[in-house]
Design a protein around this motif. Sequence first.
Motif, PDB file in Angstrom:
ATOM      1  N   TYR B   2       0.843  -1.182   0.000  1.00 39.57           N
ATOM      2  CA  TYR B   2       0.000   0.000   0.000  1.00 39.57           C
ATOM      3  C   TYR B   2       0.882   1.237   0.000  1.00 39.57           C
ATOM      4  N   LEU B   3       0.286   2.308  -0.422  1.00 38.17           N
ATOM      5  CA  LEU B   3       0.965   3.584  -0.276  1.00 38.17           C
ATOM      6  C   LEU B   3       0.571   4.094   1.098  1.00 38.17           C
ATOM      7  N   CYS B   4       1.536   4.230   1.951  1.00 37.90           N
ATOM      8  CA  CYS B   4       1.184   4.657   3.297  1.00 37.90           C
ATOM      9  C   CYS B   4       2.404   5.269   3.945  1.00 37.90           C
ATOM     10  N   ILE B   5       2.227   6.474   4.434  1.00 34.22           N
ATOM     11  CA  ILE B   5       3.362   7.184   4.992  1.00 34.22           C
ATOM     12  C   ILE B   5       3.585   6.821   6.462  1.00 34.22           C
ATOM     13  N   LEU B  11       4.976  -3.817   8.800  1.00 36.25           N
ATOM     14  CA  LEU B  11       3.802  -3.833   9.657  1.00 36.25           C
ATOM     15  C   LEU B  11       2.537  -4.126   8.863  1.00 36.25           C
ATOM     16  N   LEU B  12       2.512  -3.618   7.654  1.00 39.89           N
ATOM     17  CA  LEU B  12       1.291  -3.758   6.861  1.00 39.89           C
ATOM     18  C   LEU B  12       1.203  -5.077   6.095  1.00 39.89           C
ATOM     19  N   LYS B  13       2.367  -5.657   5.934  1.00 38.29           N
ATOM     20  CA  LYS B  13       2.416  -6.899   5.164  1.00 38.29           C
ATOM     21  C   LYS B  13       1.497  -7.952   5.788  1.00 38.29           C
ATOM     22  N   GLY B  14       0.671  -8.532   4.999  1.00 40.11           N
ATOM     23  CA  GLY B  14      -0.184  -9.586   5.530  1.00 40.11           C
ATOM     24  C   GLY B  14      -1.538  -9.108   6.005  1.00 40.11           C
ATOM     25  N   THR B  15      -1.714  -7.786   6.080  1.00 42.10           N
ATOM     26  CA  THR B  15      -3.010  -7.278   6.535  1.00 42.10           C
ATOM     27  C   THR B  15      -3.959  -7.000   5.372  1.00 42.10           C
ATOM     28  N   LYS B  95      -9.474 -14.534  10.082  1.00 42.79           N
ATOM     29  CA  LYS B  95      -8.395 -13.542   9.968  1.00 42.79           C
ATOM     30  C   LYS B  95      -8.651 -12.325  10.843  1.00 42.79           C
ATOM     31  N   THR B  96      -9.891 -11.848  10.847  1.00 38.67           N
ATOM     32  CA  THR B  96     -10.221 -10.675  11.649  1.00 38.67           C
ATOM     33  C   THR B  96     -10.033 -10.961  13.132  1.00 38.67           C
ATOM     34  N   ASN B  97     -10.541 -12.114  13.561  1.00 35.84           N
ATOM     35  CA  ASN B  97     -10.381 -12.496  14.968  1.00 35.84           C
ATOM     36  C   ASN B  97      -8.917 -12.630  15.358  1.00 35.84           C
ATOM     37  N   GLU B  98      -8.167 -13.230  14.465  1.00 35.90           N
ATOM     38  CA  GLU B  98      -6.745 -13.413  14.727  1.00 35.90           C
ATOM     39  C   GLU B  98      -6.060 -12.067  14.895  1.00 35.90           C
ATOM     40  N   PHE B  99      -6.414 -11.150  13.987  1.00 34.62           N
ATOM     41  CA  PHE B  99      -5.780  -9.839  14.030  1.00 34.62           C
ATOM     42  C   PHE B  99      -6.178  -9.063  15.287  1.00 34.62           C
ATOM     43  N   ARG B 100      -7.445  -9.174  15.634  1.00 34.54           N
ATOM     44  CA  ARG B 100      -7.930  -8.484  16.850  1.00 34.54           C
ATOM     45  C   ARG B 100      -7.204  -8.999  18.094  1.00 34.54           C
ATOM     46  N   SER B 101      -7.096 -10.317  18.197  1.00 35.87           N
ATOM     47  CA  SER B 101      -6.441 -10.847  19.393  1.00 35.87           C
ATOM     48  C   SER B 101      -4.953 -10.509  19.369  1.00 35.87           C
ATOM     49  N   PHE B 102      -4.411 -10.404  18.140  1.00 36.48           N
ATOM     50  CA  PHE B 102      -2.996 -10.017  18.024  1.00 36.48           C
ATOM     51  C   PHE B 102      -2.772  -8.593  18.524  1.00 36.48           C
ATOM     52  N   THR B 103      -3.632  -7.668  18.090  1.00 41.04           N
ATOM     53  CA  THR B 103      -3.453  -6.276  18.521  1.00 41.04           C
ATOM     54  C   THR B 103      -3.688  -6.140  20.033  1.00 41.04           C
ATOM     55  N   ALA B 104      -4.651  -6.911  20.542  1.00 43.41           N
ATOM     56  CA  ALA B 104      -4.915  -6.871  21.990  1.00 43.41           C
ATOM     57  C   ALA B 104      -3.702  -7.364  22.771  1.00 43.41           C
TER      58      ALA B 104
END
Lengths: 246, 117
Positions: B2-5, B11-15, B95-104
């Motif tokens: 992605y284009l992201c500053i 960090l974004l890879k895989g999301t 995937k969403t659940n995994e990501f949520r628990s990861f960020t938590a």
Amino acid sequence: MELTESQTALIAEKINEAGLKYYPLKEELLDHLCSATEEKMTEGVSFPEALETLSELFKEDEMKVMEKETLSLLNSKSEFMKKLSLLTLLVVLLTFTVTWATKSSEKAIPPTDPPSILPIAEYFSTSPFGKRMHPVHKVERMHTGIDFRASMGTPVLATSDGKIVKVQRIRTGYGNKIVIEHDSIYKSLYGHLSQVNVEVGQIVKKGDIIGEVGSSGAATAPHLHYEVIENGRKVNPEGFISLRTE
Amino acid sequence: MYLCIMYSKELLKGTLKTIVLQLLSDNGRMYGYEITQRVKELSEGELKLTEGALYPTLHKLEADGFLSTEKVKVGGRMRKYYRLTPVGRTDAFRKTNEFRSFTAMMEKVLNIKPRLT
């Protein structure tokens, strides 16, 4: 704000100029570019101006890279396909193993020709297969095998390769009895033995000595009662052997 | 990518897949441009999905059986809509659940207070 056909054609021309070959992607990029252009024009920008700003985003190189990336991703095996091919491999292996196992168990009872030799080397006389007066019970009965009159202790031979499936030691009927399974069709039975040399599960070869002639069970004198069983039906053993003609 | 500053590539890879699947889970069917606009909108402009990242991912997800597509004629062109397949729906949820628990979990780990000794 919707683009006219000629405006759409113009954008399509730009994509074609980039030299893309993968049609599904080209078609999709056309919609993407047109949508972006339409949005710009809704904001009040003219078509040529909108196109100008957007062509910055869609440089020829970038489109090529995108196409390459798409195709390489599509060509790479998906997780699902990886699992599928692993599964296929397992199934093939399993089939192979089962086939191998079946083959090796077939080795235990090898497919043979029907029981083909005399079950006894020396005998005095025979009593044939068919209806006859029973010597002990004194009634007319079907005689389901051949009797070989012989001396007590004469060796009894397996008439073909096979596996011992039954050994019975009783005082009535056939007395001491052996049944050999030769293949999926044929079995042979040996009765009135004085001695049994084999046990259930044992593999025997054609001509192996499996026991000795006796008069156990319902018998008046030492003899071998010999039967051939074809698909579960007792048949005349004379069809498989040549008896000595006296 | 992605284009992201604001965020690093790592960090974004895989999301990207998670974002695409979740968007489709919330919106039913969407087309490519719509997805990029929606991401921009939801991230308040912080996340700008490049076409070069989005389309290869969409095609890959379709090939893997997570997405089904339908084409609709719009003006003088065809628009390709993407929709989750049942398998895709399950994966979106996972995937969403995994990501949520990861960020938590990251929140807990990074939120270390100095020990009071």
